[in-house]
Design a protein around this motif. Structure first.
Motif, PDB file in Angstrom:
ATOM      1  N   PHE A  31       0.832  -1.201   0.000  1.00  0.00           N
ATOM      2  CA  PHE A  31       0.000   0.000   0.000  1.00  0.00           C
ATOM      3  C   PHE A  31       0.870   1.255   0.000  1.00  0.00           C
ATOM      4  CE2 PHE A  31      -3.890  -1.858  -0.209  1.00  0.00           C
ATOM      5  CZ  PHE A  31      -4.401  -2.483   0.916  1.00  0.00           C
ATOM      6  N   ILE A  32       1.908   1.264   0.836  1.00  0.00           N
ATOM      7  CA  ILE A  32       2.773   2.443   0.930  1.00  0.00           C
ATOM      8  C   ILE A  32       3.556   2.642  -0.363  1.00  0.00           C
ATOM      9  CG2 ILE A  32       4.777   3.419   2.133  1.00  0.00           C
ATOM     10  CD1 ILE A  32       3.721   2.028   4.673  1.00  0.00           C
ATOM     11  N   GLU A  33       4.005   1.548  -0.958  1.00  0.00           N
ATOM     12  CA  GLU A  33       4.727   1.644  -2.228  1.00  0.00           C
ATOM     13  C   GLU A  33       3.834   2.223  -3.326  1.00  0.00           C
ATOM     14  OE1 GLU A  33       5.949  -2.086  -3.827  1.00  0.00           O
ATOM     15  OE2 GLU A  33       7.296  -1.192  -5.308  1.00  0.00           O
ATOM     16  N   LEU A  54       9.784   7.660  -4.385  1.00  0.00           N
ATOM     17  CA  LEU A  54      10.205   6.326  -3.963  1.00  0.00           C
ATOM     18  C   LEU A  54      11.508   5.943  -4.655  1.00  0.00           C
ATOM     19  CD1 LEU A  54       9.649   3.614  -2.499  1.00  0.00           C
ATOM     20  CD2 LEU A  54       8.421   2.890  -4.569  1.00  0.00           C
ATOM     21  N   ILE A  55      12.517   5.614  -3.857  1.00  0.00           N
ATOM     22  CA  ILE A  55      13.776   5.120  -4.409  1.00  0.00           C
ATOM     23  C   ILE A  55      13.681   3.617  -4.631  1.00  0.00           C
ATOM     24  CG2 ILE A  55      16.256   4.847  -4.006  1.00  0.00           C
ATOM     25  CD1 ILE A  55      15.294   7.717  -4.606  1.00  0.00           C
ATOM     26  N   VAL A 127      16.612   1.536 -11.364  1.00  0.00           N
ATOM     27  CA  VAL A 127      16.200   0.133 -11.486  1.00  0.00           C
ATOM     28  C   VAL A 127      14.747  -0.037 -11.071  1.00  0.00           C
ATOM     29  CG1 VAL A 127      16.525  -2.178 -10.524  1.00  0.00           C
ATOM     30  CG2 VAL A 127      18.508  -0.839 -11.229  1.00  0.00           C
ATOM     31  N   ASN A 128      14.362   0.589  -9.966  1.00  0.00           N
ATOM     32  CA  ASN A 128      12.988   0.480  -9.484  1.00  0.00           C
ATOM     33  C   ASN A 128      12.000   1.047 -10.503  1.00  0.00           C
ATOM     34  OD1 ASN A 128      10.994   0.022  -7.211  1.00  0.00           O
ATOM     35  ND2 ASN A 128      10.757   2.229  -7.474  1.00  0.00           N
ATOM     36  N   CYS A 129      12.352   2.182 -11.118  1.00  0.00           N
ATOM     37  CA  CYS A 129      11.474   2.777 -12.132  1.00  0.00           C
ATOM     38  C   CYS A 129      11.289   1.831 -13.308  1.00  0.00           C
ATOM     39  CB  CYS A 129      12.057   4.102 -12.615  1.00  0.00           C
ATOM     40  SG  CYS A 129      11.922   5.457 -11.432  1.00  0.00           S
ATOM     41  N   ARG A 130      12.375   1.283 -13.797  1.00  0.00           N
ATOM     42  CA  ARG A 130      12.297   0.429 -14.983  1.00  0.00           C
ATOM     43  C   ARG A 130      11.576  -0.879 -14.691  1.00  0.00           C
ATOM     44  NH1 ARG A 130      17.768   2.747 -15.902  1.00  0.00           N
ATOM     45  NH2 ARG A 130      17.472   4.293 -17.562  1.00  0.00           N
ATOM     46  N   GLU A 131      11.735  -1.388 -13.468  1.00  0.00           N
ATOM     47  CA  GLU A 131      11.019  -2.614 -13.104  1.00  0.00           C
ATOM     48  C   GLU A 131       9.507  -2.409 -13.135  1.00  0.00           C
ATOM     49  OE1 GLU A 131      14.238  -4.889 -10.158  1.00  0.00           O
ATOM     50  OE2 GLU A 131      12.540  -3.774  -9.313  1.00  0.00           O
ATOM     51  N   GLY A 133       8.112  -0.262 -15.282  1.00  0.00           N
ATOM     52  CA  GLY A 133       7.769   0.251 -16.601  1.00  0.00           C
ATOM     53  C   GLY A 133       7.695   1.755 -16.690  1.00  0.00           C
ATOM     54  N   ARG A 134       8.493   2.466 -15.873  1.00  0.00           N
ATOM     55  CA  ARG A 134       8.471   3.924 -15.875  1.00  0.00           C
ATOM     56  C   ARG A 134       9.823   4.470 -16.308  1.00  0.00           C
ATOM     57  NH1 ARG A 134       6.360   3.573  -9.821  1.00  0.00           N
ATOM     58  NH2 ARG A 134       4.215   2.887 -10.177  1.00  0.00           N
ATOM     59  N   ASP A 135       9.787   5.627 -16.927  1.00  0.00           N
ATOM     60  CA  ASP A 135      11.012   6.314 -17.321  1.00  0.00           C
ATOM     61  C   ASP A 135      11.505   7.135 -16.131  1.00  0.00           C
ATOM     62  OD1 ASP A 135      12.274   7.780 -20.233  1.00  0.00           O
ATOM     63  OD2 ASP A 135      12.716   8.526 -18.230  1.00  0.00           O
ATOM     64  N   PRO A 136      12.739   6.906 -15.634  1.00  0.00           N
ATOM     65  CA  PRO A 136      13.232   7.634 -14.459  1.00  0.00           C
ATOM     66  C   PRO A 136      13.177   9.153 -14.615  1.00  0.00           C
ATOM     67  CG  PRO A 136      14.673   5.788 -14.956  1.00  0.00           C
ATOM     68  CD  PRO A 136      13.692   5.884 -16.085  1.00  0.00           C
ATOM     69  N   GLU A 137      13.496   9.655 -15.816  1.00  0.00           N
ATOM     70  CA  GLU A 137      13.474  11.106 -16.015  1.00  0.00           C
ATOM     71  C   GLU A 137      12.058  11.661 -15.921  1.00  0.00           C
ATOM     72  OE1 GLU A 137      17.406  11.489 -18.917  1.00  0.00           O
ATOM     73  OE2 GLU A 137      15.496  12.412 -19.476  1.00  0.00           O
ATOM     74  N   GLN A 138      11.098  10.930 -16.466  1.00  0.00           N
ATOM     75  CA  GLN A 138       9.707  11.382 -16.391  1.00  0.00           C
ATOM     76  C   GLN A 138       9.194  11.351 -14.955  1.00  0.00           C
ATOM     77  OE1 GLN A 138       7.416   9.023 -19.131  1.00  0.00           O
ATOM     78  NE2 GLN A 138       8.262  10.036 -20.952  1.00  0.00           N
ATOM     79  N   VAL A 139       9.580  10.318 -14.210  1.00  0.00           N
ATOM     80  CA  VAL A 139       9.185  10.227 -12.798  1.00  0.00           C
ATOM     81  C   VAL A 139       9.760  11.410 -12.024  1.00  0.00           C
ATOM     82  CG1 VAL A 139       9.432   8.895 -10.668  1.00  0.00           C
ATOM     83  CG2 VAL A 139       8.929   7.723 -12.815  1.00  0.00           C
ATOM     84  N   PHE A 140      11.028  11.723 -12.292  1.00  0.00           N
ATOM     85  CA  PHE A 140      11.680  12.826 -11.590  1.00  0.00           C
ATOM     86  C   PHE A 140      11.026  14.159 -11.947  1.00  0.00           C
ATOM     87  CE2 PHE A 140      15.173  14.406  -9.136  1.00  0.00           C
ATOM     88  CZ  PHE A 140      15.381  15.689  -9.611  1.00  0.00           C
ATOM     89  N   GLU A 141      10.732  14.365 -13.235  1.00  0.00           N
ATOM     90  CA  GLU A 141      10.105  15.617 -13.663  1.00  0.00           C
ATOM     91  C   GLU A 141       8.716  15.780 -13.063  1.00  0.00           C
ATOM     92  OE1 GLU A 141      12.302  16.054 -18.029  1.00  0.00           O
ATOM     93  OE2 GLU A 141      10.165  15.554 -17.885  1.00  0.00           O
TER      94      GLU A 141
END
Length: 381
Positions: A31-33, A54-55, A127-131, A133-141
């Motif tokens: 739930f928290i994740e 989330l890291i 690694v967590n983003c890609r697992e 299916g997310r783009d790390p740069e888009q998540v950060f933005e």
């Protein structure tokens, strides 16, 4: 289990929801994740609510001295000010594991800045983003905005780790009184580390509807006055500066209510004294009931957010309110002005009310009469 809450349907029908334990510790972690806002960032910082990046989940920390010694956090988050937030989730903090878990979390805090290089944090985030299916740069933005300087943010993470500016959060569906006292003690004594507990209760209806209710534990007034967000400048408030800032933020009507309460408190001197705080978020004043030769009572605090707040643990250890009968009388008095104390002396609660709800002179007068009664009871006790 404890009492329930009620869901109101469109036809005004109430649906009772009763407290229920989670199926597993893993369920609460998921739930928290999935919903990081369960970490109650708006309660941790009322003026600038914390937002979470989330890291990773189940992230390991190991030492160079003993590569076989490894710890696993439930989650690692960063907030928008690059403060690492270490979360450990347990299904229950029973006596036999409480000491172990607290010691484990302190180990995390002691080792995270030394044995956890920034490159490793960035790598685990990617690694967590890609697992998922997310783009790390888009998540950060999405987290900080299109114009954010990513390199500067990560360097700030490194600086915070080196300065030990981190946040430790114990999470469960029930935080026992013993752990609450440990968390409050650590949060008051360890600077700049912020130590909190988060109780996330689950309520379920007979139809299977579920609601999660988070509550932050550990933010005593003393701890709040010590802990400052990195972007805020430390300042010592006084009567002139506080009233000017308060009126700017909340307007003349609310400032007038504040002045009446402040004037009432000054009229109680020397039985009471006014203690001014430091900092932008929790800056304000606390009314102290002085008792020569005895422990003073923190009557209430008013901060720049426009709230009057009390802490149940400040009253429950104070004669005569450490007596159950007197506690219930106090509870009834405070309930009549909108401050709900728990029925159990051992349970912690930090009820508050907005000054804007005291526009009516009769309501304000009742608040001041209630606290005057408390002062008299304490002096007689």
């Amino acid at each position: 289990m404890g009492g329930g809450i009620y869901l109101i349907r469109d036809n005004d029908q109430l649906v009772e929801m009763t407290e229920q334990a989670y199926e597993s510790e893993d369920q609460l972690q998921e739930f928290i994740e999935t919903y990081p806002n369960l970490l109650a960032g708006d309660d941790i910082d009322r003026v600038t609510p914390r937002r979470w990046l989330l890291i990773s989940r189940e992230i390991a920390i190991s030492t160079e001295e003993d590569i076989t010694q490894e710890w696993a956090l439930s989650h690692l988050f960063l907030d928008q000010e690059a403060i690492p937030t270490l979360v450990i989730v347990k299904g229950a903090y029973k006596a036999e594991i409480r000491e172990q878990v607290v010691g484990q979390m302190i180990d995390y805090a002691a080792n995270v800045g030394v044995y956890w290089p920034l490159e490793s944090i960035i790598a685990q985030f990617e690694v967590n983003c890609r697992e998922h299916g997310r783009d790390p740069e888009q998540v950060f933005e999405k987290f900080l905005g299109l114009d954010a300087d990513e390199e500067q943010f990560w360097q700030k993470v490194k600086t915070n780790l080196q300065a030990n500016k981190i946040r430790l959060v114990f999470v469960a569906d029930n935080i026992p009184a013993e752990l609450r006292r440990v968390v409050e003690f650590l949060n008051e004594q360890i600077d700049p580390v912020e130590v909190l507990a988060l109780e996330i209760k689950q309520y379920v209806s007979q139809e299977g509807l579920r609601t999660l209710v988070p509550r932050v534990i550990g933010q005593t007034t003393e701890a709040q006055l010590k802990k400052l967000s990195t972007t805020r400048e430390r300042r010592r408030w006084d009567e002139v500066s506080f009233f000017q800032e308060f009126e700017t933020r909340w307007g003349t009507d609310e400032a007038a209510i504040l002045r009446k309460i402040h004037e009432w408190a000054k009229n109680q001197e020397p039985i009471t004294s006014i203690q001014w705080g430091t900092g932008d978020v929790y800056g304000g004043f606390t009314i102290i009931v002085n008792q020569p030769g005895k422990k003073s009572l923190e009557l209430f605090s008013i901060d720049i957010s426009g709230r009057l707040e009390i802490y149940s643990n400040k009253y429950s250890c104070q004669p005569p309110f450490n007596n159950n009968a007197k506690w219930l009388e106090l509870r009834a008095k405070l309930s009549s002005i909108g401050l709900a104390l728990p029925g159990n002396l051992e349970e912690f609660r930090a009820p508050s009310l907005r000054l804007s709800t005291l526009q009516d002179d009769a309501a304000l007068q009742q608040v001041m009469e209630t606290f005057h009664w408390i002062i008299e009871e304490v002096n007689q006790g």
